[in-house]
Write a protein that holds these residues in place. Sequence first.
Motif, PDB file in Angstrom:
ATOM      1  N   UNK A 141       0.786  -1.221   0.000  1.00  0.00           N
ATOM      2  CA  UNK A 141       0.000   0.000   0.000  1.00  0.00           C
ATOM      3  C   UNK A 141       0.816   1.267   0.000  1.00  0.00           C
ATOM      4  N   UNK A 142       0.116   2.386   0.224  1.00  0.00           N
ATOM      5  CA  UNK A 142       0.745   3.709   0.338  1.00  0.00           C
ATOM      6  C   UNK A 142       0.140   4.411   1.541  1.00  0.00           C
ATOM      7  N   UNK A 143       0.866   5.426   2.036  1.00  0.00           N
ATOM      8  CA  UNK A 143       0.409   6.174   3.202  1.00  0.00           C
ATOM      9  C   UNK A 143       1.120   7.519   3.235  1.00  0.00           C
ATOM     10  N   UNK A 144       0.465   8.537   3.795  1.00  0.00           N
ATOM     11  CA  UNK A 144       1.101   9.843   3.978  1.00  0.00           C
ATOM     12  C   UNK A 144       1.667   9.938   5.390  1.00  0.00           C
ATOM     13  N   UNK A 145       2.876  10.432   5.504  1.00  0.00           N
ATOM     14  CA  UNK A 145       3.508  10.705   6.785  1.00  0.00           C
ATOM     15  C   UNK A 145       4.169  12.067   6.739  1.00  0.00           C
ATOM     16  N   UNK A 146       4.356  12.671   7.904  1.00  0.00           N
ATOM     17  CA  UNK A 146       5.070  13.926   8.015  1.00  0.00           C
ATOM     18  C   UNK A 146       6.242  13.761   8.964  1.00  0.00           C
ATOM     19  N   UNK A 147       7.313  14.499   8.690  1.00  0.00           N
ATOM     20  CA  UNK A 147       8.460  14.477   9.581  1.00  0.00           C
ATOM     21  C   UNK A 147       9.744  14.764   8.840  1.00  0.00           C
ATOM     22  N   UNK A 148      10.773  15.119   9.584  1.00  0.00           N
ATOM     23  CA  UNK A 148      12.092  15.234   8.961  1.00  0.00           C
ATOM     24  C   UNK A 148      12.568  13.869   8.495  1.00  0.00           C
ATOM     25  N   UNK A 149      11.948  12.806   9.033  1.00  0.00           N
ATOM     26  CA  UNK A 149      12.227  11.456   8.543  1.00  0.00           C
ATOM     27  C   UNK A 149      11.895  11.311   7.076  1.00  0.00           C
ATOM     28  N   UNK A 150      10.936  12.095   6.589  1.00  0.00           N
ATOM     29  CA  UNK A 150      10.565  12.091   5.177  1.00  0.00           C
ATOM     30  C   UNK A 150      11.446  13.052   4.376  1.00  0.00           C
ATOM     31  N   UNK A 151      11.856  14.153   5.010  1.00  0.00           N
ATOM     32  CA  UNK A 151      12.691  15.133   4.323  1.00  0.00           C
ATOM     33  C   UNK A 151      14.072  14.577   3.993  1.00  0.00           C
ATOM     34  N   UNK A 152      14.650  13.816   4.915  1.00  0.00           N
ATOM     35  CA  UNK A 152      15.988  13.258   4.676  1.00  0.00           C
ATOM     36  C   UNK A 152      16.036  12.382   3.430  1.00  0.00           C
ATOM     37  N   UNK A 153      15.097  11.435   3.237  1.00  0.00           N
ATOM     38  CA  UNK A 153      15.165  10.618   2.017  1.00  0.00           C
ATOM     39  C   UNK A 153      14.890  11.392   0.736  1.00  0.00           C
ATOM     40  N   UNK A 154      14.196  12.527   0.836  1.00  0.00           N
ATOM     41  CA  UNK A 154      14.079  13.376  -0.345  1.00  0.00           C
ATOM     42  C   UNK A 154      15.471  13.826  -0.777  1.00  0.00           C
ATOM     43  N   UNK A 155      16.296  14.242   0.193  1.00  0.00           N
ATOM     44  CA  UNK A 155      17.664  14.649  -0.117  1.00  0.00           C
ATOM     45  C   UNK A 155      18.478  13.460  -0.609  1.00  0.00           C
ATOM     46  N   UNK A 156      18.312  12.316   0.037  1.00  0.00           N
ATOM     47  CA  UNK A 156      19.034  11.114  -0.403  1.00  0.00           C
ATOM     48  C   UNK A 156      18.654  10.749  -1.835  1.00  0.00           C
ATOM     49  N   UNK A 157      17.368  10.904  -2.183  1.00  0.00           N
ATOM     50  CA  UNK A 157      16.927  10.608  -3.535  1.00  0.00           C
ATOM     51  C   UNK A 157      17.532  11.554  -4.561  1.00  0.00           C
ATOM     52  N   UNK A 158      17.538  12.847  -4.246  1.00  0.00           N
ATOM     53  CA  UNK A 158      18.147  13.819  -5.153  1.00  0.00           C
ATOM     54  C   UNK A 158      19.636  13.530  -5.310  1.00  0.00           C
ATOM     55  N   UNK A 159      20.297  13.223  -4.198  1.00  0.00           N
ATOM     56  CA  UNK A 159      21.730  12.907  -4.247  1.00  0.00           C
ATOM     57  C   UNK A 159      21.995  11.681  -5.104  1.00  0.00           C
ATOM     58  N   UNK A 160      21.126  10.662  -5.002  1.00  0.00           N
ATOM     59  CA  UNK A 160      21.299   9.439  -5.791  1.00  0.00           C
ATOM     60  C   UNK A 160      21.092   9.709  -7.277  1.00  0.00           C
ATOM     61  N   UNK A 161      20.142  10.598  -7.601  1.00  0.00           N
ATOM     62  CA  UNK A 161      19.902  10.939  -8.998  1.00  0.00           C
ATOM     63  C   UNK A 161      21.125  11.633  -9.597  1.00  0.00           C
ATOM     64  N   UNK A 162      21.692  12.571  -8.849  1.00  0.00           N
ATOM     65  CA  UNK A 162      22.886  13.277  -9.322  1.00  0.00           C
ATOM     66  C   UNK A 162      24.066  12.328  -9.439  1.00  0.00           C
ATOM     67  N   UNK A 163      24.248  11.499  -8.435  1.00  0.00           N
ATOM     68  CA  UNK A 163      25.386  10.579  -8.435  1.00  0.00           C
ATOM     69  C   UNK A 163      25.247   9.514  -9.515  1.00  0.00           C
ATOM     70  N   UNK A 164      24.017   9.157  -9.848  1.00  0.00           N
ATOM     71  CA  UNK A 164      23.804   8.209 -10.927  1.00  0.00           C
ATOM     72  C   UNK A 164      24.284   8.743 -12.260  1.00  0.00           C
ATOM     73  N   UNK A 165      24.139  10.054 -12.454  1.00  0.00           N
ATOM     74  CA  UNK A 165      24.588  10.693 -13.692  1.00  0.00           C
ATOM     75  C   UNK A 165      26.071  11.057 -13.632  1.00  0.00           C
ATOM     76  N   UNK A 166      26.542  11.371 -12.432  1.00  0.00           N
ATOM     77  CA  UNK A 166      27.939  11.803 -12.258  1.00  0.00           C
ATOM     78  C   UNK A 166      28.597  10.984 -11.152  1.00  0.00           C
TER      79      UNK A 166
END
Length: 525
Positions: free
Chosen positions: A438-463
């Motif tokens: 399933x899916x669910x909405x959550x709030x927290x800096x726990x969610x903000x950190x993986x947003x940064x990790x995801x962006x970092x992974x996208x950049x690192x995947x290209x570079x």
Amino acid sequence: MRSLKTLIAALFIALQPVMAQDADWYNLDPINDGILGVSARRANEMLPDKSVLQPVIVAVIDDGVDIGHTDFEGRIWTNTKEVADNGVDDDGNGYIDDVNGWNFLGNPKGENVEYENVELTRLLRPLSKKFDQVEPDNVSKADKKQYAEYLVYKDAYDLKLQEINEEFAQFAQISALVKGAYTYMQERTGEEELSAVTLMEYTPADDEERQIIEFLLMAEREGISEYLEEANEYFDMSLNYHYNLDYSPRHIVNVDDAAALGTGYGNNMVWAAQPEHGTHVAGIIAAIRGNAVGVDGIASSAVIMPIRAVPGGDERDEDIALAIRYAVDNGARIVNMSFGKAYSPRADMVFEAMEYARSKNVLLVHAAGNDAINNDKTANYPDGSLGKKVSIENWISVGASGPLNDTTVLADFSNFGPKKVDVLAPGVEILSLFPGGGVKSNSGTSMAAPVVSGVAALVLGKYPQLTAAQLKQVLIGSLYYPEDAMAVTASGNVELKKLIRYPGIVNAERALILAESKYGTQTIR
């Protein structure tokens, strides 16, 4: 997750209506969509040929990951050097059958820790046994230093229990109001299950009934029942596990037996004990995009390495130190850490592991915390500054932002700190994956950190040639800065630049362009 302070406030204050927006608003663009997302859609459109992306292993140190979720297909790390379930450490890394990661909270028999104390309870327990029945005048000279520690921990513990009891009184009040109003309208309508339609069609006999109906409709609209359920779970966990001096589950973990055998303690059950938090975190980073299942994770390049080391309570320093080392030694380039605590008796072990990650060029991304406090003034561990003023070059501390450029740009629950909290990322009502498909909405800096990790992974995947320090600088150098940003704090409205070290929001499109600027001529919008 939100702290109970935020939760209780939500029970009493009707939330302002939220503007209509995409469920995965964090993927949107601040300029074209008018929502303070990270432009992940636009960034992925810049990379139509995903074959150009190198896989980037992102370790998620959390409460586990549902690796069988459909939206993770092909996105879970596999240790190709390990033969599954043969009871042998084939690759010689010290962990038997670690095919998809490792669980530091269990034993080879398949028993696992689900709930734990907070660190304060663990620190107080042995001292409480020693000093609870001792009069101050009878404390020996040799024990005076330890007794002073006992008093500090005991005062903090008693204060926390007092706070919980006061919160429970508030919870009981609103719970009784909702239950009473619901029961009254059940009797008046003759309906066992009340619906919004039933309430709206009912003709109130007087103003009192009209107010009751409006209250119930507000409760339905604002999800008060869900808040009550969360609060009830909080009190159960707090009193029975987190602050229960008589509860200690560590005996489950085979620490001593593993040490005698020279192997890592725990087991390979990275999915153990309903891993809601870790599954949600991992989905933000790496859920498959565009498959009409679950959600669209940020990074098509990300491969998740699940490491279970965070129970329902405070993590243990030794587990976190080993988890970081496991991630580094097994190929992770990014480590997401959506956890934290106020006390860290073996911070030295974690610091050494962080230094090890730095020496191996691994980026560490950490959630700043959800208590609306200043991390510059109040301890929050792990501390990416290694006890100094600002974070080391391979560490990013992430606060949570909301979708609008108003005084909610800094989420009301988010910790801050002009020296120790580096950046912001979306962390309010983030839709992601939930165990069981399933899916669910959550709030927290726990969610903000993986947003940064995801962006970092996208950049690192290209570079992929970028170092951890370079990657951090790309992320910081490409932030989107909301114009004239203000935030609400306990001291009133404050300029965002006085609360966050780099008071901007990570942005995937801008990060890719900045990385490319070393080789091309594109400009950041």
